[in-house]
Write a protein that holds these residues in place. Sequence first.
Motif, mmCIF file in Angstrom:
data_model
loop_
_atom_site.group_PDB
_atom_site.id
_atom_site.type_symbol
_atom_site.label_atom_id
_atom_site.label_comp_id
_atom_site.label_asym_id
_atom_site.label_seq_id
_atom_site.Cartn_x
_atom_site.Cartn_y
_atom_site.Cartn_z
ATOM 1 N N TRP A 147 0.839 -1.209 0.000
ATOM 2 C CA TRP A 147 0.000 0.000 0.000
ATOM 3 C C TRP A 147 0.872 1.257 0.000
ATOM 4 O O TRP A 147 0.500 2.273 -0.623
ATOM 5 C CB TRP A 147 -0.923 0.008 1.212
ATOM 6 C CG TRP A 147 -2.114 -0.893 1.086
ATOM 7 C CD1 TRP A 147 -2.392 -2.023 1.791
ATOM 8 C CD2 TRP A 147 -3.203 -0.728 0.164
ATOM 9 N NE1 TRP A 147 -3.577 -2.588 1.381
ATOM 10 C CE2 TRP A 147 -4.105 -1.807 0.387
ATOM 11 C CE3 TRP A 147 -3.518 0.213 -0.810
ATOM 12 C CZ2 TRP A 147 -5.279 -1.960 -0.337
ATOM 13 C CZ3 TRP A 147 -4.694 0.061 -1.539
ATOM 14 C CH2 TRP A 147 -5.558 -1.007 -1.310
ATOM 15 N N SER A 194 -7.627 3.910 12.359
ATOM 16 C CA SER A 194 -7.268 2.672 11.649
ATOM 17 C C SER A 194 -6.073 1.996 12.302
ATOM 18 O O SER A 194 -6.019 0.763 12.400
ATOM 19 C CB SER A 194 -6.948 2.977 10.174
ATOM 20 O OG SER A 194 -8.099 3.414 9.494
ATOM 21 N N GLN A 253 -13.409 2.693 6.546
ATOM 22 C CA GLN A 253 -13.051 3.003 5.162
ATOM 23 C C GLN A 253 -14.277 3.376 4.342
ATOM 24 O O GLN A 253 -14.191 4.164 3.395
ATOM 25 C CB GLN A 253 -12.334 1.808 4.533
ATOM 26 C CG GLN A 253 -10.997 1.491 5.167
ATOM 27 C CD GLN A 253 -10.301 0.304 4.519
ATOM 28 O OE1 GLN A 253 -10.921 -0.447 3.779
ATOM 29 N NE2 GLN A 253 -9.028 0.132 4.807
ATOM 30 N N GLN A 257 -15.157 6.948 1.870
ATOM 31 C CA GLN A 257 -15.418 6.664 0.468
ATOM 32 C C GLN A 257 -16.793 7.189 0.043
ATOM 33 O O GLN A 257 -16.964 7.707 -1.065
ATOM 34 C CB GLN A 257 -15.327 5.156 0.209
ATOM 35 C CG GLN A 257 -13.934 4.563 0.381
ATOM 36 C CD GLN A 257 -12.905 5.230 -0.512
ATOM 37 O OE1 GLN A 257 -13.137 5.476 -1.689
ATOM 38 N NE2 GLN A 257 -11.748 5.541 0.072
ATOM 39 N N SER A 301 -9.656 10.141 -2.863
ATOM 40 C CA SER A 301 -10.324 9.058 -2.134
ATOM 41 C C SER A 301 -9.409 7.848 -2.002
ATOM 42 O O SER A 301 -9.406 7.157 -0.978
ATOM 43 C CB SER A 301 -11.627 8.671 -2.833
ATOM 44 O OG SER A 301 -11.393 8.188 -4.137
ATOM 45 N N SER A 302 -8.601 7.575 -3.061
ATOM 46 C CA SER A 302 -7.686 6.432 -2.984
ATOM 47 C C SER A 302 -6.569 6.716 -1.980
ATOM 48 O O SER A 302 -6.133 5.822 -1.261
ATOM 49 C CB SER A 302 -7.085 6.128 -4.361
ATOM 50 O OG SER A 302 -6.211 7.159 -4.776
ATOM 51 N N GLN A 304 -6.900 8.475 0.720
ATOM 52 C CA GLN A 304 -7.510 8.255 2.018
ATOM 53 C C GLN A 304 -7.562 6.772 2.351
ATOM 54 O O GLN A 304 -7.211 6.341 3.449
ATOM 55 C CB GLN A 304 -8.928 8.846 2.032
ATOM 56 C CG GLN A 304 -9.667 8.670 3.343
ATOM 57 C CD GLN A 304 -9.038 9.437 4.481
ATOM 58 O OE1 GLN A 304 -8.596 10.567 4.304
ATOM 59 N NE2 GLN A 304 -8.971 8.837 5.662
ATOM 60 N N SER A 305 -7.983 5.969 1.362
ATOM 61 C CA SER A 305 -8.072 4.522 1.565
ATOM 62 C C SER A 305 -6.698 3.907 1.793
ATOM 63 O O SER A 305 -6.516 3.060 2.676
ATOM 64 C CB SER A 305 -8.750 3.871 0.348
ATOM 65 O OG SER A 305 -8.789 2.473 0.483
ATOM 66 N N GLN A 306 -5.716 4.364 0.988
ATOM 67 C CA GLN A 306 -4.361 3.828 1.116
ATOM 68 C C GLN A 306 -3.740 4.191 2.466
ATOM 69 O O GLN A 306 -3.095 3.356 3.106
ATOM 70 C CB GLN A 306 -3.498 4.348 -0.028
ATOM 71 C CG GLN A 306 -3.836 3.733 -1.376
ATOM 72 C CD GLN A 306 -3.253 4.509 -2.539
ATOM 73 O OE1 GLN A 306 -2.725 5.594 -2.383
ATOM 74 N NE2 GLN A 306 -3.385 3.951 -3.739
ATOM 75 N N GLN A 308 -5.324 4.761 5.259
ATOM 76 C CA GLN A 308 -5.971 3.972 6.303
ATOM 77 C C GLN A 308 -5.478 2.532 6.283
ATOM 78 O O GLN A 308 -5.267 1.924 7.351
ATOM 79 C CB GLN A 308 -7.491 4.008 6.134
ATOM 80 C CG GLN A 308 -8.098 5.344 6.522
ATOM 81 C CD GLN A 308 -9.612 5.343 6.508
ATOM 82 O OE1 GLN A 308 -10.238 6.264 6.012
ATOM 83 N NE2 GLN A 308 -10.223 4.322 7.047
ATOM 84 N N ASN A 309 -5.286 1.975 5.094
ATOM 85 C CA ASN A 309 -4.766 0.604 4.996
ATOM 86 C C ASN A 309 -3.343 0.515 5.532
ATOM 87 O O ASN A 309 -2.994 -0.439 6.237
ATOM 88 C CB ASN A 309 -4.808 0.125 3.538
ATOM 89 C CG ASN A 309 -6.185 -0.311 3.107
ATOM 90 O OD1 ASN A 309 -6.918 -0.957 3.858
ATOM 91 N ND2 ASN A 309 -6.576 0.045 1.899
#
Length: 584
Positions: A147, A194, A253, A257, A301-302, A304-306, A308-309
């Motif tokens: 990630w 997270s 997540q 999103q 948005s990606s 943010q997701s990345q 958090q991962n």
Amino acid sequence: MKKILTPVWRKDKKSFLLILLLNIAAAVLGSVSIVMLVPMLDLLEVSVGDGSTLSILLQPFESLSHLERAIVIISIFVGLMLLRAALTSLATVTQNKYMERYEMELRTEVYEAVSTSNWEVLSSKTGTDLIQLIVTQCKQTRACLQWTISLIASAFSALLQLAIALWMSLPVTLAALAVGTCFLFLFRPFTKKSKEFGKKAIEINYDLYREIQNQLNSIKEIRAYGVQESNAQRFEEHSQICYDTNLRTVQLQVVPQLCYSVAAAVLIALAFVYSVLILGTGTAQLVVLVYIFSRLWPVFSSWQSQLQNIQSYLPAYETIQKALGELRQGNREPEIQSEAMKFCESVSFDKVCFTYQNGTEEVLQNIDFTLPCGSVTALVGPSGAGKSTTADLLLGLLQPTKGQILVDGVALTKDNLSAWRKAIGYIPQEPLIINTTIRDNLLRFHPEATEAEMIEALKRSLAWPFIEKMPEGLDTVLGDKGVRLSGGERQRIVLARVLLGKPRFIILDEATSALDYESESFIRETIRSLRNQTTVLVIAHRMATIRGADRAIVMLGGKIAEQGALQELLQKEDSYLAKMVSVE
């Protein structure tokens, strides 16, 4: 991210840069192919817009006929897309190869730390925890790195897409940047949360694995006591906690999103209205602008997701680094390959004292004894007297705090420990049988043994008669902990494994305590047969086990209370051995 990237960068800069460059190149080609939509739309006679900056893209094709222009533009577009697809495929394969190697090397590093760890440190950790560390935490650390690389590559890609978007429409792009940056700031608490859930998930998974192992190890007792229902309920409770934690991680997540998706729809609509009604943007420019915007906005948005991962998996990396630090502290096992030590005279303890790490009291105090080569010596005493600690010192698992262990007059040190271990054999109280074939149970500890040598060792341990009757013989799978065998049969296979190494010194640590009379008698006779060929130390608490010994050492409270010829000690009325006889 710096924690995980720094060692990776130092270890293999070239591979890391190659992965980034391939991902960036694929992103560049994707962005360029999007720009090619303008001349393609022009082929359909769609308005580009008066004075549009995009009109410069049409200049290279003005001298061509309509058909020639169509062939050239479509060929360029298809070529760019094919090249992008090829680079994307190459980047995917290269990145996966890199990540597989990273995970494998990380597992190897953890395994090496476990296999060479100080025995006191290693024995403080459970098998479940170590398995989780080697399998689950290594896989999650790989995901964290993956990630992180994805975030870096997407950042470069975003810069290029941003440049194109700014070229097309400065106001709309700046508005998108402002909103996207605000969203990233607003959702920072979700990123921190997270990491908290990542730490909690590790603890919960450890608890679940321990519960599974405990229940599987005690499945016979659970059924015997008729408590399947209550244990099933305990398992369901652990599973429910794991389910709830994982679900909340996903929910963390989903919320960002959802907000990004709603914002994207609103912003695209506003950009469309602004471009058409206020700026009078041409159709081609508008189509490309909307397409670019739809590609640029998901970057936020990606991210943010990345992020958090990365934060949810980062605790796995921190857990591994902490465990490596613990496993590598203290005196580590040497990695010296050598021939078996020649043991011809005696092994002795010279004023040996031992205190466990962080301990305050000496477990062994000034231990002095000698085991002559070819003798059978019994080491007896009540629980807690220090017998097992003495055995661990002889095996080299522990090192004396004071004093020294001498083999033929030479001190046992890290330099000759490997050679010493190749000269000794060890039979524990609980026979170690691995869930595999009899052949593998022997070869795992003696990889170079031939089948003839294995059969000979099995015959000497009297295990061959019952193995020979099995349909698959040496290739019979024994089941978990040798469930298909009796206690005596398991111990005979372990004895065969010891004899296969042709040891000069054998330690039997309460090896007959759980055996029936017939099996114990057999082990005792085997010990007698080894006299004058092999030095044997028998640790026991029953008189029947040690009757064939030449000498005896009695330990009480970490000290030697008595030692000498077995028969002499038995004849002393107030001796510990005499009391053992009277009790039995």
